[in-house]
Design a protein around this motif. Structure first.
Motif, PDB file in Angstrom:
ATOM      1  N   PRO A   4      69.410 100.516  15.768  1.00  0.00           N
ATOM      2  CA  PRO A   4      68.632  99.452  16.421  1.00  0.00           C
ATOM      3  C   PRO A   4      68.400  98.238  15.531  1.00  0.00           C
ATOM      4  CG  PRO A   4      67.262 101.385  15.971  1.00  0.00           C
ATOM      5  CD  PRO A   4      68.677 101.797  15.748  1.00  0.00           C
ATOM      6  N   ARG A   5      68.216  98.447  14.236  1.00  0.00           N
ATOM      7  CA  ARG A   5      68.045  97.291  13.340  1.00  0.00           C
ATOM      8  C   ARG A   5      69.323  96.448  13.311  1.00  0.00           C
ATOM      9  NH1 ARG A   5      63.646  97.248   9.801  1.00  0.00           N
ATOM     10  NH2 ARG A   5      62.396  99.146   9.865  1.00  0.00           N
ATOM     11  N   GLN A   6      70.468  97.110  13.240  1.00  0.00           N
ATOM     12  CA  GLN A   6      71.730  96.381  13.226  1.00  0.00           C
ATOM     13  C   GLN A   6      71.946  95.649  14.538  1.00  0.00           C
ATOM     14  OE1 GLN A   6      73.642  95.753  10.718  1.00  0.00           O
ATOM     15  NE2 GLN A   6      75.075  94.557  11.972  1.00  0.00           N
ATOM     16  N   ALA A   7      71.579  96.297  15.648  1.00  0.00           N
ATOM     17  CA  ALA A   7      71.703  95.643  16.955  1.00  0.00           C
ATOM     18  C   ALA A   7      70.843  94.388  17.013  1.00  0.00           C
ATOM     19  CB  ALA A   7      71.307  96.618  18.057  1.00  0.00           C
ATOM     20  N   ALA A   8      69.619  94.473  16.483  1.00  0.00           N
ATOM     21  CA  ALA A   8      68.731  93.314  16.483  1.00  0.00           C
ATOM     22  C   ALA A   8      69.279  92.204  15.590  1.00  0.00           C
ATOM     23  CB  ALA A   8      67.342  93.732  16.018  1.00  0.00           C
ATOM     24  N   ARG A   9      69.844  92.568  14.448  1.00  0.00           N
ATOM     25  CA  ARG A   9      70.432  91.563  13.549  1.00  0.00           C
ATOM     26  C   ARG A   9      71.608  90.851  14.224  1.00  0.00           C
ATOM     27  NH1 ARG A   9      70.063  96.022   9.473  1.00  0.00           N
ATOM     28  NH2 ARG A   9      68.093  95.718   8.350  1.00  0.00           N
ATOM     29  N   GLU A  10      72.436  91.608  14.938  1.00  0.00           N
ATOM     30  CA  GLU A  10      73.572  91.001  15.633  1.00  0.00           C
ATOM     31  C   GLU A  10      73.096  90.067  16.744  1.00  0.00           C
ATOM     32  OE1 GLU A  10      76.123  94.141  16.907  1.00  0.00           O
ATOM     33  OE2 GLU A  10      76.617  94.781  14.858  1.00  0.00           O
ATOM     34  N   ALA A  65      71.433  86.464  25.597  1.00  0.00           N
ATOM     35  CA  ALA A  65      70.324  87.232  26.156  1.00  0.00           C
ATOM     36  C   ALA A  65      70.805  88.210  27.221  1.00  0.00           C
ATOM     37  CB  ALA A  65      69.270  86.285  26.734  1.00  0.00           C
ATOM     38  N   ARG A  66      71.775  87.791  28.029  1.00  0.00           N
ATOM     39  CA  ARG A  66      72.312  88.687  29.068  1.00  0.00           C
ATOM     40  C   ARG A  66      73.035  89.868  28.435  1.00  0.00           C
ATOM     41  NH1 ARG A  66      73.467  83.938  32.125  1.00  0.00           N
ATOM     42  NH2 ARG A  66      75.571  83.892  31.245  1.00  0.00           N
ATOM     43  N   ARG A  67      73.815  89.607  27.388  1.00  0.00           N
ATOM     44  CA  ARG A  67      74.497  90.711  26.704  1.00  0.00           C
ATOM     45  C   ARG A  67      73.484  91.684  26.104  1.00  0.00           C
ATOM     46  NH1 ARG A  67      77.811  86.391  25.012  1.00  0.00           N
ATOM     47  NH2 ARG A  67      76.802  86.339  22.948  1.00  0.00           N
ATOM     48  N   TRP A  68      72.415  91.147  25.559  1.00  0.00           N
ATOM     49  CA  TRP A  68      71.351  91.979  24.988  1.00  0.00           C
ATOM     50  C   TRP A  68      70.729  92.860  26.062  1.00  0.00           C
ATOM     51  CZ3 TRP A  68      69.510  93.585  20.506  1.00  0.00           C
ATOM     52  CH2 TRP A  68      68.183  93.969  20.380  1.00  0.00           C
ATOM     53  N   ALA A  69      70.423  92.261  27.215  1.00  0.00           N
ATOM     54  CA  ALA A  69      69.814  93.021  28.307  1.00  0.00           C
ATOM     55  C   ALA A  69      70.793  94.019  28.911  1.00  0.00           C
ATOM     56  CB  ALA A  69      69.297  92.064  29.380  1.00  0.00           C
ATOM     57  N   ALA A  71      72.954  95.647  27.449  1.00  0.00           N
ATOM     58  CA  ALA A  71      73.078  96.786  26.532  1.00  0.00           C
ATOM     59  C   ALA A  71      71.884  97.731  26.640  1.00  0.00           C
ATOM     60  CB  ALA A  71      73.212  96.295  25.096  1.00  0.00           C
ATOM     61  N   GLY A  72      70.962  97.429  27.578  1.00  0.00           N
ATOM     62  CA  GLY A  72      69.808  98.301  27.810  1.00  0.00           C
ATOM     63  C   GLY A  72      68.562  97.909  27.056  1.00  0.00           C
ATOM     64  N   ASN A  73      68.523  96.707  26.504  1.00  0.00           N
ATOM     65  CA  ASN A  73      67.369  96.264  25.738  1.00  0.00           C
ATOM     66  C   ASN A  73      66.425  95.424  26.595  1.00  0.00           C
ATOM     67  OD1 ASN A  73      68.357  97.250  23.108  1.00  0.00           O
ATOM     68  ND2 ASN A  73      69.942  95.708  23.386  1.00  0.00           N
ATOM     69  N   THR A  74      65.162  95.425  26.207  1.00  0.00           N
ATOM     70  CA  THR A  74      64.189  94.583  26.898  1.00  0.00           C
ATOM     71  C   THR A  74      64.382  93.130  26.466  1.00  0.00           C
ATOM     72  OG1 THR A  74      62.552  94.969  25.157  1.00  0.00           O
ATOM     73  CG2 THR A  74      62.476  96.413  27.067  1.00  0.00           C
ATOM     74  N   ALA A  75      64.019  92.227  27.332  1.00  0.00           N
ATOM     75  CA  ALA A  75      64.154  90.804  27.022  1.00  0.00           C
ATOM     76  C   ALA A  75      63.297  90.447  25.811  1.00  0.00           C
ATOM     77  CB  ALA A  75      63.730  89.965  28.225  1.00  0.00           C
ATOM     78  N   PRO A  76      63.749  89.529  24.978  1.00  0.00           N
ATOM     79  CA  PRO A  76      62.959  89.145  23.816  1.00  0.00           C
ATOM     80  C   PRO A  76      61.696  88.399  24.222  1.00  0.00           C
ATOM     81  CG  PRO A  76      64.813  87.667  24.065  1.00  0.00           C
ATOM     82  CD  PRO A  76      65.007  88.764  25.069  1.00  0.00           C
ATOM     83  N   LEU A  77      60.702  88.445  23.357  1.00  0.00           N
ATOM     84  CA  LEU A  77      59.509  87.622  23.527  1.00  0.00           C
ATOM     85  C   LEU A  77      59.875  86.222  23.065  1.00  0.00           C
ATOM     86  CD1 LEU A  77      56.479  87.278  24.084  1.00  0.00           C
ATOM     87  CD2 LEU A  77      56.033  88.105  21.769  1.00  0.00           C
ATOM     88  N   LEU A  78      59.907  85.277  23.999  1.00  0.00           N
ATOM     89  CA  LEU A  78      60.425  83.932  23.734  1.00  0.00           C
ATOM     90  C   LEU A  78      59.291  82.922  23.779  1.00  0.00           C
ATOM     91  CD1 LEU A  78      62.965  82.112  23.395  1.00  0.00           C
ATOM     92  CD2 LEU A  78      63.042  81.981  25.899  1.00  0.00           C
ATOM     93  N   MET A  79      59.117  82.174  22.689  1.00  0.00           N
ATOM     94  CA  MET A  79      58.056  81.183  22.613  1.00  0.00           C
ATOM     95  C   MET A  79      58.535  79.982  21.807  1.00  0.00           C
ATOM     96  SD  MET A  79      54.760  83.655  21.788  1.00  0.00           S
ATOM     97  CE  MET A  79      53.544  82.403  22.175  1.00  0.00           C
TER      98      MET A  79
END
Length: 243
Positions: A4-10, A65-69, A71-79
């Motif tokens: 998961p850390r590597q996925a987040a870094r990518e 963001a679509r590729r991230w979602a 892959a089964g991930n929740t949408a990022p907190l965007l601000m």
């Protein structure tokens, strides 16, 4: 399964490649940052801060963001960066948790020098705890005699309650452990309740096997008692400040 850390870094790298200077910061937080994520259960929580939020930036970031979602991930907190700096009173619970456990994946550290106002932390903790208790009651009412559903309900509610336990420990002037089991034990000691039911549900969550229990089982009544006593503790803090 990808780390998961590597996925987040990518994901952070993909955002940086498309947004360029408009991307101010990407931060990993939550269970992955604390080092206690449960594979297949825990979300990968990512905060994304832009120079400002507008349709052009959203359109640019959308493919990553679509590729991230997908892959089964929740949408990022965007601000927006300026919005983030003004929001510590509205999201005091989340910001305090992030401050204690986060990893900067890109750009500046938005938690550096961030202060959490105790009054804002207390007000949000009280509101969120009461709201979660109401949801728990409603879920228990609708679950009725469906034992497996009751177990799933307890498992799903657990991460939120543990977040509030850490907030209550901070309000009491005590360290908030990163490990959920330690946070449960110390919060239970603070409000003089039994931590065992919550710990049992935590271990069931790690095993990814929901308990199968009736509503009047000690596991359920003890779980509810700790949640309610914690809410009562925060209520008492509010009353002390008013007197």
């Amino acid at each position: 399964m990808k780390d998961p850390r590597q996925a987040a870094r990518e994901f952070a790298g993909a955002l940086a490649a498309t947004l360029g200077d408009r991307l101010r910061s990407v931060v990993l937080y939550g269970s992955v940052a604390r080092g206690e994520a449960v594979p297949g259960v825990s979300d990968i929580n990512v905060l994304v801060l832009l120079d400002r939020i507008d349709p052009a930036a959203l359109r640019t970031a959308a493919p990553a963001a679509r590729r991230w979602a997908d892959a089964g991930n929740t949408a990022p907190l965007l601000m927006a960066w300026s919005e983030w700096r003004r929001a510590s009173d509205s999201f005091a619970v989340e910001f305090a948790d992030m401050r204690d456990a986060h990893e900067v994946l890109h750009g500046d550290d938005p938690l550096d020098g961030l202060s959490i106002e105790p009054t804002a932390l207390r007000l949000q903790t009280e509101r969120e705890l009461r709201g979660k208790l109401l949801q728990l009651r409603e879920g228990m009412l609708l679950a009725g005699e469906r034992r497996r559903e009751i177990g799933r309900l307890l498992m799903l509610a657990l991460p939120s309650f543990v977040t509030y336990f850490r907030a209550v420990l901070r309000l009491a002037g005590r360290p908030a452990p990163l490990r959920s089991e330690s946070a449960i034990e110390e919060a239970a000691a603070l409000v003089e309740a039994d931590p065992a039911p919550f710990l049992d549900v935590w271990r069931a969550r790690v095993r990814r096997v929901p308990p199968s229990v009736p509503l009047d089982a000690p596991l359920v009544t003890g779980y509810y008692a700790l949640a309610e006593r914690t809410a009562g503790y925060v209520d008492a803090l509010a009353q002390e400040r008013e007197e």
